[in-house]
Write a protein that holds these residues in place. Structure first.
Motif, PDB file in Angstrom:
ATOM      1  N   VAL A 120       0.837  -1.204   0.000  1.00 35.52           N
ATOM      2  CA  VAL A 120       0.000   0.000   0.000  1.00 35.52           C
ATOM      3  C   VAL A 120       0.868   1.249   0.000  1.00 35.52           C
ATOM      4  O   VAL A 120       0.598   2.217  -0.729  1.00 35.52           O
ATOM      5  N   THR A 121       1.924   1.241   0.806  1.00 36.89           N
ATOM      6  CA  THR A 121       2.825   2.398   0.865  1.00 36.89           C
ATOM      7  C   THR A 121       3.496   2.633  -0.479  1.00 36.89           C
ATOM      8  O   THR A 121       3.593   3.771  -0.952  1.00 36.89           O
ATOM      9  N   VAL A 122       3.958   1.548  -1.099  1.00 39.62           N
ATOM     10  CA  VAL A 122       4.619   1.667  -2.411  1.00 39.62           C
ATOM     11  C   VAL A 122       3.626   2.157  -3.462  1.00 39.62           C
ATOM     12  O   VAL A 122       3.957   3.036  -4.273  1.00 39.62           O
ATOM     13  N   LEU A 123       2.399   1.621  -3.450  1.00 37.23           N
ATOM     14  CA  LEU A 123       1.408   2.048  -4.430  1.00 37.23           C
ATOM     15  C   LEU A 123       1.067   3.526  -4.247  1.00 37.23           C
ATOM     16  O   LEU A 123       0.948   4.248  -5.233  1.00 37.23           O
ATOM     17  N   THR A 124       0.928   3.970  -3.009  1.00 34.90           N
ATOM     18  CA  THR A 124       0.651   5.390  -2.757  1.00 34.90           C
ATOM     19  C   THR A 124       1.759   6.259  -3.323  1.00 34.90           C
ATOM     20  O   THR A 124       1.500   7.286  -3.969  1.00 34.90           O
ATOM     21  N   ALA A 125       3.013   5.848  -3.099  1.00 31.49           N
ATOM     22  CA  ALA A 125       4.152   6.603  -3.618  1.00 31.49           C
ATOM     23  C   ALA A 125       4.163   6.594  -5.140  1.00 31.49           C
ATOM     24  O   ALA A 125       4.443   7.619  -5.783  1.00 31.49           O
ATOM     25  N   ILE A 126       3.831   5.440  -5.747  1.00 32.11           N
ATOM     26  CA  ILE A 126       3.820   5.341  -7.206  1.00 32.11           C
ATOM     27  C   ILE A 126       2.715   6.214  -7.802  1.00 32.11           C
ATOM     28  O   ILE A 126       2.940   6.943  -8.777  1.00 32.11           O
ATOM     29  N   VAL A 127       1.517   6.140  -7.217  1.00 34.78           N
ATOM     30  CA  VAL A 127       0.381   6.902  -7.740  1.00 34.78           C
ATOM     31  C   VAL A 127       0.669   8.393  -7.694  1.00 34.78           C
ATOM     32  O   VAL A 127       0.520   9.110  -8.698  1.00 34.78           O
ATOM     33  N   TRP A 128       1.102   8.888  -6.541  1.00 40.45           N
ATOM     34  CA  TRP A 128       1.360  10.327  -6.425  1.00 40.45           C
ATOM     35  C   TRP A 128       2.629  10.737  -7.164  1.00 40.45           C
ATOM     36  O   TRP A 128       2.690  11.818  -7.755  1.00 40.45           O
ATOM     37  N   GLY A 129       3.642   9.866  -7.161  1.00 42.60           N
ATOM     38  CA  GLY A 129       4.867  10.185  -7.898  1.00 42.60           C
ATOM     39  C   GLY A 129       4.615  10.274  -9.388  1.00 42.60           C
ATOM     40  O   GLY A 129       5.047  11.231 -10.054  1.00 42.60           O
ATOM     41  N   ALA A 130       3.888   9.287  -9.938  1.00 39.47           N
ATOM     42  CA  ALA A 130       3.573   9.296 -11.369  1.00 39.47           C
ATOM     43  C   ALA A 130       2.672  10.475 -11.714  1.00 39.47           C
ATOM     44  O   ALA A 130       2.814  11.096 -12.772  1.00 39.47           O
ATOM     45  N   ALA A 131       1.741  10.798 -10.816  1.00 39.55           N
ATOM     46  CA  ALA A 131       0.849  11.928 -11.065  1.00 39.55           C
ATOM     47  C   ALA A 131       1.620  13.237 -11.110  1.00 39.55           C
ATOM     48  O   ALA A 131       1.384  14.089 -11.990  1.00 39.55           O
ATOM     49  N   LEU A 132       2.566  13.423 -10.197  1.00 38.62           N
ATOM     50  CA  LEU A 132       3.357  14.651 -10.176  1.00 38.62           C
ATOM     51  C   LEU A 132       4.252  14.752 -11.406  1.00 38.62           C
ATOM     52  O   LEU A 132       4.421  15.840 -11.982  1.00 38.62           O
ATOM     53  N   VAL A 133       4.819  13.625 -11.819  1.00 40.68           N
ATOM     54  CA  VAL A 133       5.640  13.624 -13.040  1.00 40.68           C
ATOM     55  C   VAL A 133       4.770  13.958 -14.246  1.00 40.68           C
ATOM     56  O   VAL A 133       5.151  14.769 -15.104  1.00 40.68           O
ATOM     57  N   GLY A 134       3.592  13.323 -14.327  1.00 40.24           N
ATOM     58  CA  GLY A 134       2.688  13.605 -15.435  1.00 40.24           C
ATOM     59  C   GLY A 134       2.259  15.059 -15.465  1.00 40.24           C
ATOM     60  O   GLY A 134       2.194  15.680 -16.537  1.00 40.24           O
ATOM     61  N   MET A 135       1.968  15.630 -14.306  1.00 44.03           N
ATOM     62  CA  MET A 135       1.592  17.043 -14.238  1.00 44.03           C
ATOM     63  C   MET A 135       2.718  17.935 -14.738  1.00 44.03           C
ATOM     64  O   MET A 135       2.492  18.878 -15.509  1.00 44.03           O
ATOM     65  N   ALA A 136       3.945  17.624 -14.307  1.00 39.93           N
ATOM     66  CA  ALA A 136       5.089  18.430 -14.728  1.00 39.93           C
ATOM     67  C   ALA A 136       5.281  18.373 -16.241  1.00 39.93           C
ATOM     68  O   ALA A 136       5.523  19.389 -16.896  1.00 39.93           O
ATOM     69  N   LEU A 137       5.168  17.175 -16.805  1.00 44.14           N
ATOM     70  CA  LEU A 137       5.326  17.021 -18.255  1.00 44.14           C
ATOM     71  C   LEU A 137       4.247  17.787 -19.010  1.00 44.14           C
ATOM     72  O   LEU A 137       4.530  18.441 -20.017  1.00 44.14           O
ATOM     73  N   LYS A 138       3.007  17.714 -18.528  1.00 43.25           N
ATOM     74  CA  LYS A 138       1.909  18.396 -19.209  1.00 43.25           C
ATOM     75  C   LYS A 138       2.002  19.910 -19.080  1.00 43.25           C
ATOM     76  O   LYS A 138       1.566  20.650 -19.960  1.00 43.25           O
ATOM     77  N   LEU A 139       2.564  20.382 -17.990  1.00 46.26           N
ATOM     78  CA  LEU A 139       2.708  21.821 -17.804  1.00 46.26           C
ATOM     79  C   LEU A 139       3.905  22.388 -18.561  1.00 46.26           C
ATOM     80  O   LEU A 139       3.853  23.507 -19.070  1.00 46.26           O
ATOM     81  N   LEU A 140       4.974  21.590 -18.659  1.00 44.86           N
ATOM     82  CA  LEU A 140       6.220  22.100 -19.235  1.00 44.86           C
ATOM     83  C   LEU A 140       6.404  21.750 -20.707  1.00 44.86           C
ATOM     84  O   LEU A 140       6.825  22.605 -21.498  1.00 44.86           O
ATOM     85  N   ILE A 141       6.133  20.499 -21.098  1.00 45.68           N
ATOM     86  CA  ILE A 141       6.363  20.087 -22.491  1.00 45.68           C
ATOM     87  C   ILE A 141       5.178  19.271 -23.016  1.00 45.68           C
ATOM     88  O   ILE A 141       5.354  18.131 -23.459  1.00 45.68           O
TER      89      ILE A 141
END
Length: 229
Positions: A120-141
């Motif tokens: 559960v801890t790993v999945l939480t980190a993956i979900v939020w980590g991937a979401a933050l990376v996706g947000m950064a990519l969509k905002l920047l490039i």
């Protein structure tokens, strides 16, 4: 970049290749309006009942979820209703980034109530980590990310299967099936999101989004309120 001095070229953020008719825009606006109004009313009701009666400890997670839900619907409405202009280009970035935020926000209330195992801890980190990376990519490039984002949306969205057993042991059957049904609605709607030549394509796509979001909101309400009364 322009085709000529008066027309904005078709790109990742505009619809100049096949502009929506006034009827299509009206239908899309109605879908968004219904979704936003429903999310605000149901979200406020959910937070009030959870805070006063059934799940006060989960209110922060629920507030995050409701905030991301209203945000993604509001930004989507603004982007899709705004005429082609530099502002629409900015709204397109925000619209696509908000989807990642919303997916992670939807997971949060459910992950918060599971026993904090390593999975559960790993999945939480993956979900939020991937979401933050996706947000950064969509905002920047965003122009370099393209439709690959859809695969990432789906990947994050269905990553919950990794803790399906824990969810099945914790959540009522009705909640679990509402979550699955919502995921299916989102996934099926992507067909219409990609079917750009279909009349009223955008309104239909956002209709599926509204159904998916509604089912997940119902799932949260079912677990956090109805089954705790």
């Amino acid at each position: 970049m322009t085709k000529d001095s008066g027309t904005v070229a078709y790109s990742w953020w505009s619809r100049q290749q096949r502009p929506f008719s006034s009827g299509e825009l009206l239908a899309d606006g109605i879908v968004h309006g219904v979704a936003i109004a429903g999310a605000m009313i149901a979200g406020a009701f959910l937070l009030y009942l959870a805070w006063r009666h059934t799940a006060p400890d989960q209110v922060p997670a629920l507030a995050l979820y409701v905030t991301t839900l209203i945000t993604v619907l509001g930004v989507s409405c603004a982007y899709n209703m705004w005429p082609v202009s530099p502002i629409k280009k900015l709204l397109a970035r925000l619209d696509q980034a908000a989807i990642f935020l919303f997916i992670a926000g939807t997971y949060t209330p459910f992950l918060a109530v599971l026993n904090q195992t390593t999975t559960v801890t790993v999945l939480t980190a993956i979900v939020w980590g991937a979401a933050l990376v996706g947000m950064a990519l969509k905002l920047l490039i965003p122009e370099r990310f393209g439709r690959m984002a859809i695969l990432l949306y789906l990947g994050i969205g269905w990553s919950g299967v990794a803790v399906f057993k824990s969810l099945a042991e914790t959540l009522p059957p009705t909640t679990l099936w509402l979550i699955v049904a919502g995921g299916i609605a989102y996934s099926a709607g992507i067909i219409f999101h990609l079917w750009e030549k279909m009349k009223f394509q955008n309104a239909v796509w956002h209709g599926f989004v509204t159904v998916g979001a509604g089912l997940h909101l119902w799932a949260v309400f079912d677990f956090m309120v109805i089954n705790r009364l």
